[in-house]
Write an enzyme that holds these catalytic residues in place. Structure first.
Site, short mmCIF file in Angstrom:
data_model
loop_
_atom_site.label_atom_id
_atom_site.label_comp_id
_atom_site.label_asym_id
_atom_site.label_seq_id
_atom_site.Cartn_x
_atom_site.Cartn_y
_atom_site.Cartn_z
N SER A 10 0.84 -1.19 0.00
CA SER A 10 0.00 0.00 0.00
C SER A 10 0.87 1.24 0.00
CB SER A 10 -0.91 0.01 1.24
OG SER A 10 -1.60 1.25 1.34
N HIS A 11 0.34 2.33 -0.55
CA HIS A 11 1.05 3.61 -0.50
C HIS A 11 1.13 4.14 0.93
CE1 HIS A 11 0.39 3.52 -4.81
NE2 HIS A 11 1.11 4.62 -4.96
N SER A 12 0.26 3.65 1.79
CA SER A 12 0.20 4.17 3.16
C SER A 12 0.53 3.07 4.15
CB SER A 12 -1.21 4.72 3.44
OG SER A 12 -1.40 4.94 4.81
N LEU A 68 -3.52 0.92 -5.76
CA LEU A 68 -3.40 1.35 -7.15
C LEU A 68 -2.04 1.99 -7.44
CD1 LEU A 68 -6.93 2.94 -7.51
CD2 LEU A 68 -6.21 0.68 -8.30
#
Length: 816
Positions: A10-12, A68
């Site tokens: 995940s980006h986070s 994404l």
């Protein structure tokens, strides 16, 4: 029996952790590893993902769930850098992240095979579809139905006929009659294309307007898609370099296109945000190192300002000098900057300018003429190093002109601070002032169009451990936001590296990082070679080098360059000033570590204003080092006294440079004895007497070394000068660098002869010692003391531990 592992990409990092916590509530025995975020920022990283996959695998395979954008690219990259067998056991699943993780964790904990875990994760979306109306159950003639179809099945976007869609939560502008579209085309420059962040910025920018906006990716036959739908935008599959067609209609159609244009100019980042690169290299969030690291980062192009307010009042030369002085002094106490400050007081330089102003020449023109005249003097100097000092004069002239125009000085540090990711700073020339604005750790690296590694700005950056490549013409063609890859060891630059190139860079980086981590882990440990302790000390030019040396585990200072340490002064420093500087260095490195202080090595490429010299046709073969000091015996005697005085508090020693004859050494030894008496040191108090050493830099000494050994306690080989004198090749002249390199083996043989003919310790303080590839041969030659650049201490210690595994294959780079 081992279970399937699950990796969350995940980006986070907080999002990934929260999803894991939720899944473990349902299935505490699931094996879930995380690859979320990049340090404290949003992003994904291929190396971190690869490590997470390796950690998750227990033999049954791995299922990867991701969000994404660059998560897909980074995960695909990660598979290329893990064991091929593990890559075969790994499935990347386009399932919803949260729901997919929850049901996948349950399936994995039950012992299901990875294919079943993947299927269960994919089926998780059906739960939400069952609770919400499916697209086929809705009237497909409504805009909302079309948008839902795009969300649930992005492939619909590519096949749907041009339709204007509405956002369900915003009032839709209704056309009156036939729709008339206006359009513009844009090239996407974001490294990851139109992924989540730029898509969100675009959608947010146009949603509130009274306009219909749609986007098409014509080259891929996708679209048009509603510009207010983030998912629809992402589904277009726009990558870096692709062109998109943006169409708008309605009263605010032009405003909508203007907003998209502004977004494109910002590199597809939201207002106030810098474009974030998606490079797989973690060197974006880097800490200061050796300066040899492979780095990738977005370009921050810094060009000098050329325009100013035409109505602003012109500043006088006197006022401009004061402004420039204040600016330079605000950057710290670097000796190189002090040289420029001193030039502001230089009678010759300032008189040229003031005389022209006096006869009516405009101030700016007078500064340009005066600067050009001084630069011309430097161009006629005999060495490349001295000729490069003209860059410092030219840079000072530009500062003065900017001050006269009323243009604020500096600003680079502020521009860097505004970058959310450490950039590669791209400039025409790296001046000392600009280099002083660049804080180590805040940038990935530096690329310049002009200059050389021996330029003062480059020296400042290198001393701070910042990777830098100078004199590369590609820098002139770089635009801000483009991704730049620097490989300092090979000297290569890649602009907008392709995915394949990033793969290769990541491979090289991982190999380099493994060596770096190993070296750093053991940096403060002693190193042994064939039962002997090998001292790896640091070369010190300015006091801040001592701090770097200590942090990197240096075994003391093998060489303190006093001519650089005091280069910022316009008059000879007193005994007390010198003593204080030596004690400061010793305290930073460690009071128990030996500190070898080289006496004034002035002349040739290192002139000082308080040692006057007549012009020489060939200064490298003229008065320099001990030769020049024979004309300044009092200065040498005072420096000896400062070293002797510092010995009461630290283990400092003396090195005599540029010795050619036995008589030179005897003369220096006699002055040293007199200085001991001046300081009241009893010859019986041996612990208060610095050891007396000499440099081996000339073939005359190297070939008859046995004659010098009785007069010294230790020797240090300056390979930079020794190579250039043996090869008759100026070390600062790139045109003859290959000749010097071809003589390295001869010098290594000579070093072996030296160590076998004398019984005192023999060290190497030149660039051969800083090149890990030469360490095995130096050790085999009997060298047990190496003095290197401060940032390279861990790497050279590591090279000692692995001595014998590598062969020489690259030339050393000039250091001083």
């Amino acid at each position: 029996m081992s279970n399937v592992g699950i990796v969350v990409v995940s980006h986070s990092a907080p999002l990934a952790q929260a999803a894991k916590d939720l899944a473990l509530e349902m299935s505490p025995n699931a094996h879930i590893t995380l690859a979320g975020g990049v340090d404290s920022a949003f992003g994904t990283n291929a190396q971190r993902i690869a490590e997470a996959i390796e950690e998750a695998d227990t033999g049954a395979g791995v299922v990867v769930l991701l969000d994404l954008g660059s998560a897909v690219m980074s995960t695909e990259m990660a598979l290329e850098f893990i064991d091929p067998a593990l890559a075969e056991r790994t499935l990347i699943v386009p399932a919803p992240l949260v729901e997919g993780l929850m049901v996948g964790a349950v399936s994995a904990a039950m012992g299901s095979p990875r294919e079943e875990v993947a299927r269960e994760a994919m089926r998780a979306l059906e739960v939400k579809r069952a609770e919400l109306p499916a697209p086929e159950d809705i009237d497909t003639g409504t805009p909302f139905a079309t948008e839902l179809r795009e969300i649930f099945d992005p492939l619909v976007t590519a096949s749907t006929s041009p339709t204007t869609l509405a956002h369900p939560s915003l009032p839709e502008y209704q056309d009156a009659g036939d729709t008339e579209w206006i359009s513009r085309r844009f090239t996407v420059t974001d490294p990851a294309g139109l992924h989540a962040r730029p898509a969100a910025a675009l959608a947010a920018g146009v949603s509130a307007l009274k306009a219909k906006v749609r986007i098409s990716h014509e080259a891929a036959s996708r679209g048009p898609s509603d510009a207010r739908s983030i998912t629809a935008i992402i589904a277009l599959g726009v990558q870096k370099g692709d062109e998109i067609l943006v169409q708008a209609s309605g009263p605010q159609a032009r405003d909508a296109l203007d907003i998209v244009e502004q977004l494109a100019r910002r590199g597809w980042a939201t207002d106030g945000e810098n474009p974030l690169p998606t490079s797989p290299l973690p060197a974006h969030q880097r800490t200061p190192g050796s300066g040899l690291e492979i780095v990738v980062g977005p370009a921050l192009v810094w060009r000098p300002q050329r325009s100013t307010d035409p109505n602003a009042a012109e500043v006088s030369f006197t006022q401009a000098s004061a402004i420039v002085r204040h600016y330079l002094e605000s950057l710290g106490h670097d000796p190189i900057l002090a040289l420029q400050i001193g030039l502001l007081e230089d009678i010759t330089f300032t008189r040229r300018i003031e005389e022209q102003i006096h006869i009516g020449i405009p101030t700016e023109i007078a500064i340009r003429r005066g600067t050009a005249q001084t630069v011309a003097l430097y161009r006629d100097l005999p060495t490349d190093y001295l000729r490069e000092r003209a860059d410092d004069v030219r840079a000072l002239g530009e500062l003065l002109i900017n001050a006269v125009r009323g243009i604020p000085l500096g600003g680079l540090s502020e521009a860097i601070a505004q970058c959310t990711t450490p950039p590669v700073v791209v400039l025409d020339v790296l001046t000392p002032a600009l280099a002083s604005e660049i804080e180590a750790g805040r940038v990935a690296g530096i690329l310049t169009a002009l200059g050389s590694p021996t330029g003062h700005g480059a020296l400042i950056a290198a001393a701070r451990g910042i990777p830098i490549l100078t004199g590369n013409a590609q820098a002139r063609h770089v635009r801000s936001g483009q991704e730049i890859a620097l490989e300092p060891t090979s000297g290569s630059v890649t602009i907008d590296p392709s995915r394949a190139e990033l793969h290769e860079l990541l491979k090289a980086y991982k190999a380099q990082q493994a060596l770096h981590d190993e070296a750093r882990q053991h940096a403060h440990e002693p190193v042994i070679y064939q039962g002997d302790r090998v001292i790896v000390a640091a070369n010190i030019g300015i006091e801040s080098d001592a701090h770097v040396a200590h942090d990197n585990g240096a075994d003391g200072c093998g060489l303190v360059r006093t001519e650089i340490l005091f280069a910022h002064l316009t008059s000879l420093p007193s005994i007390a000033e010198q003593c204080a500087a030596f004690e400061s260095i010793a305290s930073q490195v460690g009071s128990s570590q030996p500190i070898n202080i080289r006496i004034w090595d002035v002349g040739a490429d290192k002139p000082l204003p308080y040692f006057a010299q007549d012009p020489e046709d060939n200064p490298f073969l003229g008065e320099r080092g001990i030769r020049l000091l024979r004309r300044y015996p009092q200065a040498l005697r005072e420096q000896f006294r400062a070293i002797i005085r510092a010995r009461r508090h630290a283990p400092v020693n003396v090195i005599i440079p540029m010795v050619t004859t036995v008589s030179e050494l005897a003369w220096a030894r006699e002055l040293f004895t007199q200085a001991l008496a001046d300081e009241g040191v009893n010859p019986a108090d041996s612990h208060l007497i610095p050891e007396f050493g000499m440099m081996i830099e000339t073939p005359a000494v190297a070939l008859q070394i046995a004659q010098y050994a009785p007069a010294v306690d230790f020797m240090s080989i300056g390979t930079n000068d020794l190579i250039q004198y043996i090869a008759a090749a100026d070390r600062a002249n790139s045109a003859v660098a290959e000749i010097a390199h071809d003589c390295v083996d001869l010098v290594l043989d000579l070093i072996h002869q030296i160590t076998t003919r004398v019984s005192c310790p023999v060290g190497v303080c030149g660039d051969l010692a800083s090149n890990a590839q030469y360490i095995p041969q130096l050790l085999a030659s009997g060298v047990r003391v190496l003095s290197v650049r401060p940032g390279l201490v861990p790497h050279i210690k590591n090279a000692v531990r692995h001595a014998g595994e590598h062969l020489v294959s690259s030339p050393p780079k000039p250091e001083d």
